[in-house]
Design a protein around this motif. Structure first.
Motif, PDB file in Angstrom:
ATOM      1  N   ASP A 134       0.814  -1.211   0.000  1.00  0.00           N
ATOM      2  CA  ASP A 134       0.000   0.000   0.000  1.00  0.00           C
ATOM      3  C   ASP A 134       0.850   1.264   0.000  1.00  0.00           C
ATOM      4  OD1 ASP A 134      -2.645  -1.077   0.022  1.00  0.00           O
ATOM      5  OD2 ASP A 134      -2.321  -1.709   2.091  1.00  0.00           O
ATOM      6  N   GLU A 135       2.100   1.145   0.389  1.00  0.00           N
ATOM      7  CA  GLU A 135       2.995   2.305   0.387  1.00  0.00           C
ATOM      8  C   GLU A 135       3.414   2.631  -1.035  1.00  0.00           C
ATOM      9  OE1 GLU A 135       7.200   3.656   2.527  1.00  0.00           O
ATOM     10  OE2 GLU A 135       6.060   1.924   3.230  1.00  0.00           O
ATOM     11  N   GLN A 136       3.613   3.920  -1.310  1.00  0.00           N
ATOM     12  CA  GLN A 136       4.013   4.362  -2.637  1.00  0.00           C
ATOM     13  C   GLN A 136       5.360   3.768  -3.007  1.00  0.00           C
ATOM     14  OE1 GLN A 136       2.299   6.401  -4.933  1.00  0.00           O
ATOM     15  NE2 GLN A 136       3.940   5.641  -6.236  1.00  0.00           N
ATOM     16  N   LEU A 137       5.436   3.131  -4.186  1.00  0.00           N
ATOM     17  CA  LEU A 137       6.686   2.557  -4.669  1.00  0.00           C
ATOM     18  C   LEU A 137       7.528   3.642  -5.338  1.00  0.00           C
ATOM     19  CD1 LEU A 137       5.185  -0.725  -6.152  1.00  0.00           C
ATOM     20  CD2 LEU A 137       6.210  -0.385  -3.893  1.00  0.00           C
ATOM     21  N   SER A 138       8.806   3.336  -5.561  1.00  0.00           N
ATOM     22  CA  SER A 138       9.714   4.360  -6.072  1.00  0.00           C
ATOM     23  C   SER A 138      10.559   3.809  -7.207  1.00  0.00           C
ATOM     24  CB  SER A 138      10.629   4.874  -4.944  1.00  0.00           C
ATOM     25  OG  SER A 138      11.381   3.817  -4.386  1.00  0.00           O
ATOM     26  N   ASP A 139      11.250   4.709  -7.906  1.00  0.00           N
ATOM     27  CA  ASP A 139      12.137   4.321  -9.010  1.00  0.00           C
ATOM     28  C   ASP A 139      13.224   3.365  -8.505  1.00  0.00           C
ATOM     29  OD1 ASP A 139      10.901   5.892 -10.994  1.00  0.00           O
ATOM     30  OD2 ASP A 139      11.946   7.680 -10.282  1.00  0.00           O
ATOM     31  N   GLY A 140      13.526   2.383  -9.316  1.00  0.00           N
ATOM     32  CA  GLY A 140      14.595   1.456  -8.980  1.00  0.00           C
ATOM     33  C   GLY A 140      14.147   0.237  -8.204  1.00  0.00           C
ATOM     34  N   GLN A 141      12.934   0.248  -7.675  1.00  0.00           N
ATOM     35  CA  GLN A 141      12.450  -0.922  -6.954  1.00  0.00           C
ATOM     36  C   GLN A 141      11.948  -1.989  -7.925  1.00  0.00           C
ATOM     37  OE1 GLN A 141       9.595   0.919  -4.137  1.00  0.00           O
ATOM     38  NE2 GLN A 141      10.935   0.180  -2.498  1.00  0.00           N
ATOM     39  N   ILE A 142      12.156  -3.247  -7.553  1.00  0.00           N
ATOM     40  CA  ILE A 142      11.687  -4.386  -8.332  1.00  0.00           C
ATOM     41  C   ILE A 142      10.691  -5.155  -7.483  1.00  0.00           C
ATOM     42  CG2 ILE A 142      12.327  -6.507  -9.527  1.00  0.00           C
ATOM     43  CD1 ILE A 142      15.121  -5.363  -9.920  1.00  0.00           C
ATOM     44  N   ILE A 143       9.476  -5.321  -7.996  1.00  0.00           N
ATOM     45  CA  ILE A 143       8.430  -6.060  -7.303  1.00  0.00           C
ATOM     46  C   ILE A 143       8.289  -7.412  -7.992  1.00  0.00           C
ATOM     47  CG2 ILE A 143       6.099  -5.990  -6.383  1.00  0.00           C
ATOM     48  CD1 ILE A 143       7.872  -3.590  -5.635  1.00  0.00           C
ATOM     49  N   VAL A 144       8.566  -8.478  -7.268  1.00  0.00           N
ATOM     50  CA  VAL A 144       8.493  -9.838  -7.805  1.00  0.00           C
ATOM     51  C   VAL A 144       7.231 -10.494  -7.270  1.00  0.00           C
ATOM     52  CG1 VAL A 144       9.637 -12.068  -7.985  1.00  0.00           C
ATOM     53  CG2 VAL A 144      11.016  -9.976  -7.877  1.00  0.00           C
ATOM     54  N   LEU A 145       6.308 -10.803  -8.163  1.00  0.00           N
ATOM     55  CA  LEU A 145       5.041 -11.404  -7.759  1.00  0.00           C
ATOM     56  C   LEU A 145       5.009 -12.880  -8.131  1.00  0.00           C
ATOM     57  CD1 LEU A 145       4.079  -8.239  -8.926  1.00  0.00           C
ATOM     58  CD2 LEU A 145       2.141  -9.056  -7.596  1.00  0.00           C
ATOM     59  N   GLN A 146       4.552 -13.696  -7.212  1.00  0.00           N
ATOM     60  CA  GLN A 146       4.425 -15.126  -7.420  1.00  0.00           C
ATOM     61  C   GLN A 146       3.047 -15.409  -8.011  1.00  0.00           C
ATOM     62  OE1 GLN A 146       6.874 -15.181  -3.318  1.00  0.00           O
ATOM     63  NE2 GLN A 146       5.040 -16.411  -3.380  1.00  0.00           N
ATOM     64  N   VAL A 147       3.025 -16.102  -9.148  1.00  0.00           N
ATOM     65  CA  VAL A 147       1.785 -16.299  -9.898  1.00  0.00           C
ATOM     66  C   VAL A 147       1.472 -17.788 -10.004  1.00  0.00           C
ATOM     67  CG1 VAL A 147       0.554 -15.773 -12.034  1.00  0.00           C
ATOM     68  CG2 VAL A 147       2.397 -14.277 -11.265  1.00  0.00           C
ATOM     69  N   PRO A 148       0.333 -18.237  -9.482  1.00  0.00           N
ATOM     70  CA  PRO A 148      -0.018 -19.650  -9.620  1.00  0.00           C
ATOM     71  C   PRO A 148      -0.512 -20.004 -11.016  1.00  0.00           C
ATOM     72  CG  PRO A 148      -1.721 -18.484  -8.400  1.00  0.00           C
ATOM     73  CD  PRO A 148      -0.607 -17.506  -8.615  1.00  0.00           C
ATOM     74  N   LEU A 149      -1.177 -19.053 -11.707  1.00  0.00           N
ATOM     75  CA  LEU A 149      -1.750 -19.323 -13.025  1.00  0.00           C
ATOM     76  C   LEU A 149      -1.523 -18.104 -13.918  1.00  0.00           C
ATOM     77  CD1 LEU A 149      -3.350 -21.483 -14.576  1.00  0.00           C
ATOM     78  CD2 LEU A 149      -5.448 -20.314 -13.889  1.00  0.00           C
TER      79      LEU A 149
END
Length: 291
Positions: free
Chosen positions: A119-134
């Motif tokens: 919920d916190e504002q993301l910033s330049d340079g950050q990488i968000i890795v999401l785990q996807v079941p499908l």
């Protein structure tokens, strides 16, 4: 963004990042292709990780390929930093990559997450890795990979709109569920992982890089920074995303996504799903949360 090969530590039983260097190079090439073609599912080879498929192996492979000694890693599961899955993955990378870890969203350079976007504002340079079941948004409608690949190639997404129409007629709207498909850069529909539809707007024009990993299905796809992302919807009837009405019983926030908890007496209350955001709100820090 991609660290140089670190090699085997002298006093370690593991290669840096657990995966061997050939595997990490293969994953990095797939990630670069995914970033170049936003929303396109890039096939990868399946690699064994020290936990069962379905518990985050796709995300762990991406994190292992990208993490470097200067990175700060944060791991969350359904918004929580202290769940068993998040704690286990965090300790795993502390051991095999000697990585620094944090519970703060703003301090992290790599955030591996399942089922939520912070919920916190993301910033330049950050990488968000999401785990996807499908990873395939049309899988529940079409079981054949060959057919869905052809439909993506011709940009034929009629079945998604038919399903959206049926859901709208049956339930009144389609914004209350999870994993609602999104159109990436005006070209490919993608599954945003089983995040609530309330989180989908955080993908649009975000300064962070989003990488999606599906371990069981051997796919990687990406949403690069500042990319246009739109919900699957009709022009004359945009979806209205919803979240539980109320405020967090701990920090009082009405902005964040809320979970419902019950005590021993059966009384229910709301708490922030994002524990880091809730903690920062209680401590009086400015988190830059989104309305």
């Amino acid at each position: 963004m991609i660290p140089p090969d670190a090699g085997l530590d002298e006093n370690s039983f593991y290669n840096f990042g657990y995966l061997n260097e050939v595997t990490k190079r293969m994953l990095r090439r797939a990630i670069l292709k995914a970033v170049s073609v936003p929303g396109f599912q890039v096939p990868i080879a399946g690699h064994e990780m020290p936990l069962p498929p379905g518990w985050g192996t796709g995300g762990m492979q991406i994190s292992a390929a990208l993490i470097g000694r200067a990175d700060m890693l944060k791991v969350i599961d359904q918004g929580a930093d202290d769940s068993i899955n998040a704690t286990s993955i965090r300790r795993f990378f502390e051991r095999v990559a000697d990585s620094r870890t944090t519970l703060s969203t703003s301090e992290a350079t790599i955030i591996q997450t399942r089922h939520r976007i912070p919920d916190e504002q993301l910033s330049d340079g950050q990488i968000i890795v999401l785990q996807v079941p499908l990873p395939e948004p049309m899988r529940s409608l079409e079981p054949s990979d060959a057919v869905t690949r052809r439909l993506h190639a011709f940009q034929d997404y009629g079945m998604l709109y038919v399903r959206l129409y049926e859901d709208t007629v049956k339930f009144g709207d389609a914004g209350a569920g999870t994993n609602h498909p999104v159109l990436v850069n005006g070209r490919y529909f993608a599954a945003p992982s089983p995040i609530p539809a309330f989180d989908n707007h955080k993908l649009d024009s975000s300064p962070a890089l989003f990488l999606f990993g599906a371990g069981r299905h051997r796919r990687i796809y990406a949403i690069p920074p500042h990319t246009c992302v739109a919900n699957l919807s009709f022009d004359d009837r945009p979806i209205v995303t919803r979240k539980p009405d109320g405020q967090c019983s701990l920090c009082g926030s009405t902005e964040s996504y809320l979970d419902v908890i019950s005590d021993d007496t059966g009384m229910s209350s709301f708490v922030c799903s994002d524990t880091s955001f809730c903690s920062a709100q209680r401590s009086g820090e400015s988190t830059g949360g989104r309305p």
